[in-house]
Design a protein around this motif. Structure first.
Motif, PDB file in Angstrom:
ATOM      1  N   ARG A  97       1.486   6.646   2.668  1.00 52.80           N
ATOM      2  CA  ARG A  97       0.527   7.375   3.517  1.00 52.80           C
ATOM      3  C   ARG A  97      -0.867   7.144   2.953  1.00 52.80           C
ATOM      4  O   ARG A  97      -1.160   7.516   1.816  1.00 52.80           O
ATOM      5  CB  ARG A  97       0.858   8.867   3.547  1.00 52.80           C
ATOM      6  CG  ARG A  97       2.284   9.166   4.050  1.00 52.80           C
ATOM      7  CD  ARG A  97       2.544  10.666   4.084  1.00 52.80           C
ATOM      8  NE  ARG A  97       3.901  10.931   4.524  1.00 52.80           N
ATOM      9  CZ  ARG A  97       4.941  11.038   3.700  1.00 52.80           C
ATOM     10  NH1 ARG A  97       4.751  10.919   2.398  1.00 52.80           N
ATOM     11  NH2 ARG A  97       6.157  11.284   4.175  1.00 52.80           N
ATOM     12  N   THR A  98      -1.737   6.505   3.747  1.00 54.58           N
ATOM     13  CA  THR A  98      -3.092   6.179   3.282  1.00 54.58           C
ATOM     14  C   THR A  98      -4.082   6.512   4.390  1.00 54.58           C
ATOM     15  O   THR A  98      -3.719   6.738   5.551  1.00 54.58           O
ATOM     16  CB  THR A  98      -3.206   4.688   2.937  1.00 54.58           C
ATOM     17  OG1 THR A  98      -2.891   3.916   4.113  1.00 54.58           O
ATOM     18  CG2 THR A  98      -2.262   4.300   1.820  1.00 54.58           C
TER      19      THR A  98
ATOM     20  N   SER B 291       0.853  -1.177   0.000  1.00 57.67           N
ATOM     21  CA  SER B 291       0.000   0.000   0.000  1.00 57.67           C
ATOM     22  C   SER B 291       0.894   1.234   0.000  1.00 57.67           C
ATOM     23  O   SER B 291       2.070   1.152   0.345  1.00 57.67           O
ATOM     24  CB  SER B 291      -0.914   0.007   1.229  1.00 57.67           C
ATOM     25  OG  SER B 291      -0.159   0.012   2.421  1.00 57.67           O
TER      26      SER B 291
END
Length: 684
Positions: free
Chosen positions: A36-37, A33
């Motif tokens: 930064r999510t 991923s």
């Protein structure tokens, strides 16, 4: 987004920004991923401006993320551009990781195989011991493999459970002490203690029961029945004891074979020579206690293997007398088996291996004829076996070893052409094996040793350029081995010998400064090896030899103070070794060289009395072995001592011998010229 991208100043952007983005791509690959999510655009913008970032392993703890890739990602995504790598550095780090992927993959395959074996196989001693051996191999390929410590704990726990179930409580306790998990270790030790108490209680109850039964039998049946019952029970006890002894012996044989065949190489590579010594002592005690007459083929074969490995350990520690006893016992056992089963190729291969080991020992114990005979017999056996199985890598490796040993003895006799022929065959065999299995350290190390020996033969043939080329080829190979595993003692030792050989070649070529650098490389390695095991005689002998070589070069370069210090250290190390092991020819030779050089230093400084004392001792040290063996290096050292002492008439026959062999060492040639001996014709 890089921190500098949150600023409205375009001058802050540059190639370092691209490196940050590359690090973000690598982060995504590792974690699965983006960095930064789960936040809105404004929050992402603020966090990007500060450079705050969670480490990949913290972000995705369930993933097996290589540590070096995690560090590379964090390095590339450093908040400050000044703390980031260049694009070339980033690519080089990735390439370095990929170049070691094969080893990590092989290590991971081994751990998967071990895990599968633990799930599907019977958890007996043999399976568990093989698992520990496989994990040692996996560790050598990839020390950071996260599965190794987990599987080792599981194997040790299962080993303890198996030992408890078989009643081997002492073995169970030894295995439990190796567990890293303190809670599991304490629980298992508590269980072992409980079993010991139960066993003692059962033993007491059993003895009480037998006593009561005996009294009752005497009361009911009288003396006659008592006698019959006693005899019957005694027979049963003897049979039970015999069965238990047979079972214990089989287990001990298997454990000893595992310790010597599988555990010993790993302990040696890791430098645990104290444990190697313990293994050797226990195995010698065990096999010395067994009867010599055995009919079981497997037991005899295991005994021969164990004794061979005991001999190896003792030889590597410099305990040559004990090593010779062990190797000869191993050889006698396997020779008897070959006489009984002459068509068994495996037994004949074992016989060739034992002959090679005997040849190595005879080299060290000043018996060159016995060494050459053992090597020749080993070579003939390997050649006949390869005719039957030409593709066997084990037999090709064994033949290369035998050719290497034979070449050494021919080299010592100045039979250079035949020695070169042998070494060329060995090089061809080893280079093919390395090409087939480039990751095999054993093949590459033997090839390094043969390159070193080939360089020495070319040097003594006065082909100094060829000698330098092949020795430097060996150094490149040795450096790659040490880079793969900097703690591997045999690799370090082989590389050290190659540097020493290069130093000798450069000295003969007149490059004294280059020779000193090479000898100092050797000294540094041997000093570190000796510090790891200060009681190991072989390591101390190599260290003393290195100090002697460095002292000789410093003396040649005019550094009398440095030469004196190095040579005094060499003599202080080698003197006690020679006193303790007077038959060790190489130590006597190196001590004599150091004495010659320190005498020369004293002579240059005007201390003639100390010079004469040193040269006299050098002549005494070398006289016996030089005349008995006829080795050209030994004769060179002995005759130099005689010429320095002015004993020219004694020296003349030896000078004639060396001149007939076209011997041209710099020191020998210089002394011959001073004494008007270089023009002498060879003795009739």
């Amino acid at each position: 987004m890089a921190p500098e991208q949150t600023d409205d100043n375009p001058d802050r952007l540059g190639p370092w920004t691209d490196v940050y983005l590359l690090g973000g791509v690598l982060y995504f690959i590792l974690v699965g991923s983006p960095p930064r999510t789960g936040m809105n655009t404004m929050n992402a913008f603020i966090l990007a401006s500060t450079g705050e970032l969670e480490r990949p392993r913290q972000r995705a703890p369930d993933r097996e993320i290589p540590e070096d890739l995690e560090e590379l990602a964090m390095y590339a995504m450093a908040a400050s551009p000044d703390n980031r790598p260049t694009a070339l550095e980033f690519i080089a780090a990735l390439q370095d990781h990929l170049s070691r992927a094969g080893q990590r993959h092989e290590s991971a395959d081994i751990t998967r195989k071990v895990n599968k074996a633990l799930l599907t196989s019977d958890r007996d001693y043999l399976t568990l011991s093989q698992g520990l051996s496989d994990l040692a191999q996996a560790t050598g390929l990839w020390r950071a493999n996260p599965q190794i410590s987990v599987l080792r704990e599981r194997i040790l726990e299962q080993y303890v459970d198996a030992a408890i179930s078989h009643g081997d409580l002492e073995l169970a306790r030894r295995m439990a002490l190796q567990l890293q998990n303190e809670e599991n270790r304490n629980n298992l030790e508590a269980e072992i203690d409980r079993r010991v108490r139960v066993l003692h209680r059962a033993t007491r109850q059993h003895r009480l029961f037998l006593g009561l039964s005996l009294v009752l039998g005497m009361a009911l049946l009288g003396f006659g029945i008592k006698y019959f019952v006693d005899q019957h029970r005694a027979q049963e006890r003897l049979e039970e004891q015999h069965n238990l002894a047979v079972k214990a012996r089989v287990q001990a044989e298997r454990l000893s074979a595992f310790m010597l065949a599988e555990l010993t190489p790993n302990l040696e590579a890791l430098g645990h020579l104290d444990l190697l010594d313990l293994v050797a002592k226990e195995a010698m005690i065990y096999y010395s206690s067994l009867p010599q007459e055995e009919n079981d083929l497997d037991v005899l074969n295991r005994r021969s293997l164990a004794l061979r490995n005991v001999g190896r350990v003792l030889r590597d520690q410099g305990r040559l007398g004990d090593a010779e006893k062990a190797i000869n016992k191993s050889l006698n056992v396997i020779a008897e088996l070959v006489r009984q089963y002459p068509d068994d190729p495996e037994l004949r291969g074992h016989l060739a291996d034992r002959l090679f080991e005997l040849g190595l020992l005879m080299q060290l114990t000043s018996d060159p004829n016995a060494a050459l005979d053992a090597f020749n017999r080993a070579v003939l056996l390997y050649e006949s076996l390869l005719e039957e199985d030409p593709g066997s890598s084990k037999l090709r490796y064994g033949l290369a070893q035998g050719l290497n040993g034979t070449a050494y003895e021919l080299w010592a006799r100045a039979e250079y052409d035949t020695a070169l022929e042998m070494l060329s065959r060995a090089v061809e065999l080893l280079e093919n094996l390395v090409q087939e299995r480039p990751s095999n350290i054993q093949y590459r190390r033997l090839l390094l040793e043969i390159y070193t020996r080939l360089g020495g033969v070319q040097r003594d043939r006065s082909a100094l350029e060829k000698a330098s080329d092949v020795t430097r080829k060996g150094i490149v190979l040795g450096e790659s081995l040490v880079a793969t595993d900097p703690t591997n003692i045999p690799n370090l030792t082989a590389l050290s010998e190659c540097w020493s050989s290069l130093g000798f070649t450069l000295w003969k070529a007149g490059d004294l400064q280059g020779a000193l650098i090479a000898y100092e490389r050797t000294l540094d390695t041997n000093r570190r090896l000796a510090e790891r095991d200060p009681t190991n005689r072989v390591r101390l002998g190599n260290l003393g030899s290195s100090y002697s070589n460095v002292g000789e070069m410093k003396r040649e370069l005019g550094d009398s103070s440095g030469a004196l210090q190095s040579l005094q250290t060499s003599i202080a190390i080698l003197g006690p070794l020679v006193d303790e092991n007077p038959d060790q020819a190489e130590w006597r030779y190196t001590l004599a060289v150091a004495l010659l050089e320190i005498g020369t230093v004293h002579s240059i400084g005007g201390d003639d009395e100390s010079a004469q004392t040193a040269w006299t001792r050098a002549a005494q040290v070398m006289e016996t072995i030089a005349l008995q063996r006829g080795d050209l290096y030994y004769l060179d050292t002995y005759v130099r001592a005689l010429l320095l002492l002015g004993r020219v008439e004694e020296a003349k026959p030896i000078v004639d011998t060396l001149l007939a062999k076209d011997w041209k060492s710099p020191s020998f040639t210089e002394l011959c010229r001073k004494n008007n001996l270089c023009s002498r014709a060879p003795a009739e």
